[in-house]
Design a protein around this motif. Structure first.
Motif, PDB file in Angstrom:
ATOM      1  N   GLY A   1      14.951 -19.556  15.356  1.00 58.60           N
ATOM      2  CA  GLY A   1      15.631 -19.844  14.090  1.00 58.60           C
ATOM      3  C   GLY A   1      14.765 -20.733  13.202  1.00 58.60           C
ATOM      4  N   SER A   2      13.464 -20.736  13.447  1.00 58.38           N
ATOM      5  CA  SER A   2      12.558 -21.621  12.695  1.00 58.38           C
ATOM      6  C   SER A   2      11.435 -20.810  12.050  1.00 58.38           C
ATOM      7  N   THR A   3      11.002 -21.296  10.894  1.00 58.46           N
ATOM      8  CA  THR A   3       9.808 -20.691  10.278  1.00 58.46           C
ATOM      9  C   THR A   3       8.744 -21.772  10.092  1.00 58.46           C
ATOM     10  N   VAL A   4       7.522 -21.312   9.858  1.00 57.56           N
ATOM     11  CA  VAL A   4       6.406 -22.258   9.695  1.00 57.56           C
ATOM     12  C   VAL A   4       6.281 -22.623   8.220  1.00 57.56           C
ATOM     13  N   LYS A   5       6.248 -23.955   7.965  1.00 62.79           N
ATOM     14  CA  LYS A   5       6.080 -24.415   6.572  1.00 62.79           C
ATOM     15  C   LYS A   5       4.596 -24.628   6.273  1.00 62.79           C
ATOM     16  N   ALA A   6       3.871 -25.155   7.245  1.00 66.69           N
ATOM     17  CA  ALA A   6       2.436 -25.426   7.011  1.00 66.69           C
ATOM     18  C   ALA A   6       1.717 -25.629   8.338  1.00 66.69           C
TER      19      ALA A   6
END
Ligand SMILES: Cc1cc2nc3c(=O)[nH]c(=O)nc-3n(C[C@H](O)[C@H](O)[C@H](O)COP(=O)(O)OP(=O)(O)OC[C@H]3O[C@@H](n4cnc5c(N)ncnc54)[C@H](O)[C@@H]3O)c2cc1C
Length: 523
Positions: A323-328
């Motif tokens: 349920g997570s995405t990569v921001k940087a």
């Protein structure tokens, strides 16, 4: 040499038995009261064919569904690329006696023609992967005797790409498995241009251009460029030690970074991501898997099977941030941490991106591409005059559902190549099969037959928790795909029944367990 290998009553009709004589493994088959023998190991990965499915005169391999003609030893379906030897059998008293020539080999290349200098045609194949390499063999197998040029960006001959996220990644000592040797290609007159990139196809002049601006004319062209891995477009994406995995060069880079005790963040919870995670864990790497879905393989296999894989990975020590995405990505020259959308920062010595692929067709101008970058082909895998496309880049109409589909599977890429090669050589052929793929990870070897984008219902026999199940994916009141762990005979029978478009209805399956092997045998 002649050797008695069984008594006439040892096998029942429809039975097979493995026989080992010195270095040679045979499979002895009894059908319609007669005995036959061919090579007993699948010419793909050496599976024992005696444990496969005998249906009519076809033996289906228990591991990856290669098929062989039991009367002749001929390879009928990949991923096997070689035929098997056939041995004479005679009955002497009550002995079954096999005749083994001194020259007997475990497997033999299929019959292929050699080039003839009077045939002035040039057929060019762009791509030296699964589809391209099977196409060149198919051209020769189907009698084409003109010039063949196969072009690849890679520095080596065609090899088994599927091992890259499996055994090849796991061990520093693992070797690439090459399909064929340089001598083989020389013998059959296949010129292979390595480390050459095609940058243009000009239909009007029937020519291709390379990155060094040189060009080459073709009489017929096959496009088999496969896929390129997607990257993430976030801050820090250009930092070092952020890897994708498509070629052995990519795998070698990952292995170099994956020292015992290092930390890896794997982005993506589908096949490349999770197979890599399993093998990185085996190398002593501490792995965190980040993915937007809440359950691995959610869209492809559903929550039950996805959760089974999640638990098995966790038992291995792999952690999930679902349920997570990569921001940087952050770091100084090389990645040091991965920042998630919720602000969490995960330390990383390296990152593996398994966020999907796209067809490697970007350079094609003047050719109609679909929104996903694929090329729509007709039933002969042709899409323009004298131009064909196969493998990961080809969208084709699947006879089973009537839908146009594009699939990234090894066996299918080989099948495409075989069919296109036959068509290019002037022998019309069509795809009449059922897609199949496998995934080996965390001790749960999944087999998947068919294809579906989404489903209305999954009917389970057995249970994913026990790593022993059959899952039937039902769409529009028809079983379009089956996923299994264990249940080899059921898997093989399902593949045969689907191939014959004769699967039980969802209603029959909902009533309780159906023994597919029995069903197939009783018809
Ligand atoms: C790590 C990994 C594991 C996999 N595991 C499995 C598995 O377990 N089971 C399964 O069924 N499938 C698996 N797959 C998918 C399977 O490998 C692919 O579907 C299959 O390789 C597609 O074959 P292809 O010939 O279309 O493309 P590829 O095998 O990718 O070959 C394409 C070739 O074209 C060359 N090329 C591309 N563009 C150009 C250009 N412009 N000029 C010259 N050459 C070019 C490339 O260098 C490459 O040699 C896996 C894939 C990967 C990456």
């Amino acid at each position: 040499m002649e050797k008695a290998i069984a008594k006439v009553d040892d096998l029942k009709d429809g039975e097979m038995k493995e026989i080992v004589i010195g270095e040679l493994t045979l499979v002895l088959i009894k059908t319609e009261g007669k005995y036959y023998a061919i090579g007993g190991k699948c010419s793909h990965a050496g599976a024992p064919l005696a444990e496969g499915l005998l249906h009519g005169h076809t033996i289906r391999c228990p591991w990856h569904q290669a098929c062989f003609n039991m009367l002749t030893g001929e390879r009928l379906e990949p991923p096997a690329i070689d035929d098997l030897p056939r041995f004479e059998i005679k009955i002497s008293g009550d002995d079954v006696v096999v005749e083994i020539p001194d020259s007997a080999k475990q497997q033999i290349p299929p019959k292929m023609s050699k080039p003839d200098k009077n045939d002035k045609r040039t057929f060019v194949v762009v791509g030296g992967g699964g589809a391209g390499s099977s196409a060149v063999e198919s051209l020769r197998h189907n009698g084409y005797q003109g010039r063949i040029v196969m072009i690849t960006r890679e520095s080596v001959l065609p090899y088994d790409r599927t091992a890259l996220s499996k055994g090849y990644l796991k061990s520093d000592d693992a070797k690439l498995y090459f399909d064929r040797s340089k001598d083989f290609y020389d013998e059959y007159g296949v010129e292979i241009l390595t480390e050459r990139e095609v940058t243009e196809v000009d239909k009007s002049t029937k020519s291709i251009t390379f990155s060094d601006n040189s060009s080459m004319k073709y009489d017929k062209l096959l496009l088999a460029m496969g896929s390129v891995p997607r990257k993430l477009n976030v801050d820090g994406s250009n930092l070092g030690n952020i890897f994708t995995l498509r070629s052995f060069v990519d795998a070698d880079k990952i292995k170099l970074a994956a020292k015992k005790g290092t930390k890896a963040v794997v982005i993506g919870a589908s096949f490349i991501g999770l197979e890599s995670s399993a093998n990185l864990a085996d190398r002593g790497v501490s792995v965190t898997i980040v993915a937007p879905e809440l359950v691995p393989f959610e869209k492809l296999l559903g929550n039950e099977i996805g959760n089974m894989y999640k638990v098995l990975h966790e038992e291995k020590g792999n952690q999930f941030r679902l349920g997570s995405t990569v921001k940087a990505f952050e770091g100084d020259g090389v990645v040091q941490q991965v920042v998630l959308d919720n602000g969490e920062k995960i330390p990383a010595d390296f990152v593996v991106l398994g966020v999907g692929v796209q067809p490697a067709t970007k350079f094609l101008k003047g050719i109609d591409l679909n929104p996903d970058g694929s090329v729509s082909v007709d039933r002969h895998f042709q899409f323009a005059e004298d131009i064909y496309a196969v493998g990961d880049i080809a969208s084709f109409k699947w006879w089973f559902t009537g839908e146009e589909i594009r699939i990234e599977h090894w066996r299918l890429a080989l099948q495409h190549g075989i069919i296109a090669g036959s068509n290019m050589a002037g022998k019309p052929a069509e795809y009449k099969s059922i897609p199949f793929f496998w995934s080996n990870q965390v001790g749960a070897n999944l087999k998947y037959i068919g294809h579906t984008k989404g489903w209305d219902e999954i009917i389970f026999q057995g249970s994913p928790e026990k790593k022993d199940f059959i899952a039937y994916y039902v769409k529009n009141d028809k079983v379009s795909a089956v996923a299994l762990i264990g249940n080899t005979m059921q898997m093989l029978a399902c593949a045969q029944l689907m191939q014959e478009n004769d699967m039980p209805t969802p209603e029959q399956l909902r009533k309780g367990s159906v023994d597919m092997a029995k069903l197939l045998g009783n018809r």
